[in-house]
Design a protein around this motif. Sequence first.
Motif, mmCIF file in Angstrom:
data_model
loop_
_atom_site.group_PDB
_atom_site.id
_atom_site.type_symbol
_atom_site.label_atom_id
_atom_site.label_comp_id
_atom_site.label_asym_id
_atom_site.label_seq_id
_atom_site.Cartn_x
_atom_site.Cartn_y
_atom_site.Cartn_z
ATOM 1 N N TYR A 17 0.827 -1.219 0.000
ATOM 2 C CA TYR A 17 0.000 0.000 0.000
ATOM 3 C C TYR A 17 0.862 1.270 0.000
ATOM 4 N N ALA A 18 2.023 1.194 0.636
ATOM 5 C CA ALA A 18 2.803 2.419 0.880
ATOM 6 C C ALA A 18 3.243 3.057 -0.435
ATOM 7 N N THR A 19 3.223 4.368 -0.462
ATOM 8 C CA THR A 19 3.629 5.103 -1.663
ATOM 9 C C THR A 19 5.081 4.778 -2.008
ATOM 10 N N GLY A 23 -6.383 8.792 2.058
ATOM 11 C CA GLY A 23 -5.767 7.459 2.102
ATOM 12 C C GLY A 23 -4.399 7.543 2.751
ATOM 13 N N VAL A 24 -4.353 7.245 4.032
ATOM 14 C CA VAL A 24 -3.141 7.482 4.838
ATOM 15 C C VAL A 24 -2.305 6.213 5.021
ATOM 16 N N TYR A 25 -2.991 5.090 5.303
ATOM 17 C CA TYR A 25 -2.317 3.822 5.667
ATOM 18 C C TYR A 25 -1.343 4.098 6.812
ATOM 19 N N SER A 70 3.226 8.912 2.629
ATOM 20 C CA SER A 70 3.000 10.157 1.885
ATOM 21 C C SER A 70 2.560 11.287 2.816
ATOM 22 N N ASP A 77 -8.687 8.803 6.569
ATOM 23 C CA ASP A 77 -8.628 7.354 6.292
ATOM 24 C C ASP A 77 -9.693 6.665 7.138
ATOM 25 N N ILE A 78 -10.247 5.586 6.599
ATOM 26 C CA ILE A 78 -11.239 4.823 7.357
ATOM 27 C C ILE A 78 -10.571 3.972 8.442
ATOM 28 N N SER A 131 -12.536 8.419 8.842
ATOM 29 C CA SER A 131 -13.847 8.494 8.148
ATOM 30 C C SER A 131 -13.659 8.129 6.681
ATOM 31 N N PRO A 132 -14.735 7.703 6.016
ATOM 32 C CA PRO A 132 -14.682 7.706 4.548
ATOM 33 C C PRO A 132 -14.434 9.148 4.101
ATOM 34 N N ALA A 133 -13.684 9.322 3.027
ATOM 35 C CA ALA A 133 -13.232 10.670 2.654
ATOM 36 C C ALA A 133 -14.337 11.554 2.077
ATOM 37 N N ASP A 171 -5.055 8.716 -2.635
ATOM 38 C CA ASP A 171 -4.524 7.349 -2.693
ATOM 39 C C ASP A 171 -5.430 6.401 -1.910
ATOM 40 N N ALA A 172 -6.761 6.582 -2.063
ATOM 41 C CA ALA A 172 -7.688 5.692 -1.339
ATOM 42 C C ALA A 172 -8.477 4.863 -2.353
ATOM 43 N N ASP A 173 -9.736 4.596 -2.061
ATOM 44 C CA ASP A 173 -10.570 3.748 -2.924
ATOM 45 C C ASP A 173 -10.678 4.329 -4.335
ATOM 46 N N TYR A 204 -13.893 12.285 -5.775
ATOM 47 C CA TYR A 204 -12.914 13.131 -5.069
ATOM 48 C C TYR A 204 -12.514 14.301 -5.961
HETATM 49 N N1 SAM Z 1 -0.731 6.992 0.833
HETATM 50 C C1 SAM Z 1 -0.512 5.895 1.737
HETATM 51 C C2 SAM Z 1 0.979 5.699 1.981
HETATM 52 O O1 SAM Z 1 1.795 6.415 1.427
HETATM 53 O O2 SAM Z 1 1.321 4.787 2.742
HETATM 54 C C3 SAM Z 1 -1.137 4.607 1.236
HETATM 55 C C4 SAM Z 1 -2.656 4.610 1.206
HETATM 56 S S1 SAM Z 1 -3.321 3.008 0.955
HETATM 57 C C5 SAM Z 1 -2.916 2.611 -0.661
HETATM 58 C C6 SAM Z 1 -5.058 3.279 0.831
HETATM 59 C C7 SAM Z 1 -5.744 3.701 2.128
HETATM 60 O O3 SAM Z 1 -7.041 4.190 1.801
HETATM 61 C C8 SAM Z 1 -5.933 2.591 3.141
HETATM 62 O O4 SAM Z 1 -5.284 2.931 4.352
HETATM 63 C C9 SAM Z 1 -7.456 2.510 3.338
HETATM 64 O O5 SAM Z 1 -7.849 2.294 4.673
HETATM 65 C C10 SAM Z 1 -7.902 3.878 2.865
HETATM 66 N N2 SAM Z 1 -9.278 3.952 2.373
HETATM 67 C C11 SAM Z 1 -9.960 3.026 1.638
HETATM 68 N N3 SAM Z 1 -11.186 3.485 1.348
HETATM 69 C C12 SAM Z 1 -11.286 4.731 1.891
HETATM 70 C C13 SAM Z 1 -12.297 5.732 1.911
HETATM 71 N N4 SAM Z 1 -13.479 5.540 1.336
HETATM 72 N N5 SAM Z 1 -12.034 6.892 2.544
HETATM 73 C C14 SAM Z 1 -10.838 7.111 3.144
HETATM 74 N N6 SAM Z 1 -9.849 6.195 3.164
HETATM 75 C C15 SAM Z 1 -10.064 5.032 2.539
#
Ligand code: SAM
Length: 250
Positions: free
Chosen positions: A65-67, A91-93, A97, A115-116, A142-144, A167-169, A176
């Motif tokens: 997942y990480a950037t 999308g934080v994970y 990033s 991030d959820i 939360s969902p974004a 970087d989320a869903d 978005y």
């Molecule tokens: N940018 C991050 C990094 O550099 O490590 C990686 C993000 S990862 C690919 C995607 C993230 O999006 C996950 O942590 C997931 O929980 C989150 N996510 C998925 N659906 C989401 C939503 N509807 N709203 C907010 N975050 C969401």
Amino acid sequence: MINLVYYLVTAAMGSTNEEIIKPHAVLLQSKELYKYILQTSVYPREAAPLKELREATATHHMSFYATAPDAGQLVALLLKMVNAKQTIEIGVYTGYSLLLAALTIPDDGKITAIDINRTTYEMGLPIMKKAGVEHKINFIESPALPVLDKLLEDKEKEGSIDFAFVDADKGNYKNYHERLMKLIKIGGIVVYDNTLWGGTVVLPEDDVPEFEREGRKSALEFNQKISADPRVEICLAPLGDGITICRRIS
Ligand code: SAM
Ligand code: CA
């Protein structure tokens, strides 16, 4: 996410018995070249807290997942070039990033990070605290989409954001984008990650594993939409898993 495609491509590249390369190298089609870029340009300049976070994340089961750090380096450069102070992270994970942005923006800058999943954010949080940047981060679990809609209820927020990293869903990228086109100021930047979806955008659908098809479809639709959007100048850069850089112009 892109693991199977990554495996298939690395297998095709004859590298399964050699050093395991990161999925991020897939698009470049040469692990030697990717290694060269990392060793020459990226790692020597990667801030110590980012390196620590990258290494701490490497053992997590969702570490792909990480950037990608090379994509991250470009994101940091863009943040600097627009003097970003107010940013959004969707999308934080574990926060690679996010930390990158927090280290780059000025001390009185603010990041709305959504991030959820708070648990993965909290894995990276001690490193962000140690780096002295936690005060710049407003994490919202939360969902974004509803968070962006809430921000837009305040008219003063329109055009107030300098930079966003998405970087989320992937199915929601188009949604978005519509919100961000109001929140980002003219001249501001939005970066969308994973827009080449492991290279599957050019594969016939039947050749794509079932679990990758939805992501591929979202990427294809989003890439079409962005290409036809006169509000932005764009560049789809084949770094990491593909990053689309948009500059709002109207
Ligand atoms: N940018 C991050 C990094 O550099 O490590 C990686 C993000 S990862 C690919 C995607 C993230 O999006 C996950 O942590 C997931 O929980 C989150 N996510 C998925 N659906 C989401 C939503 N509807 N709203 C907010 N975050 C969401
Ligand atoms: Ca990503």
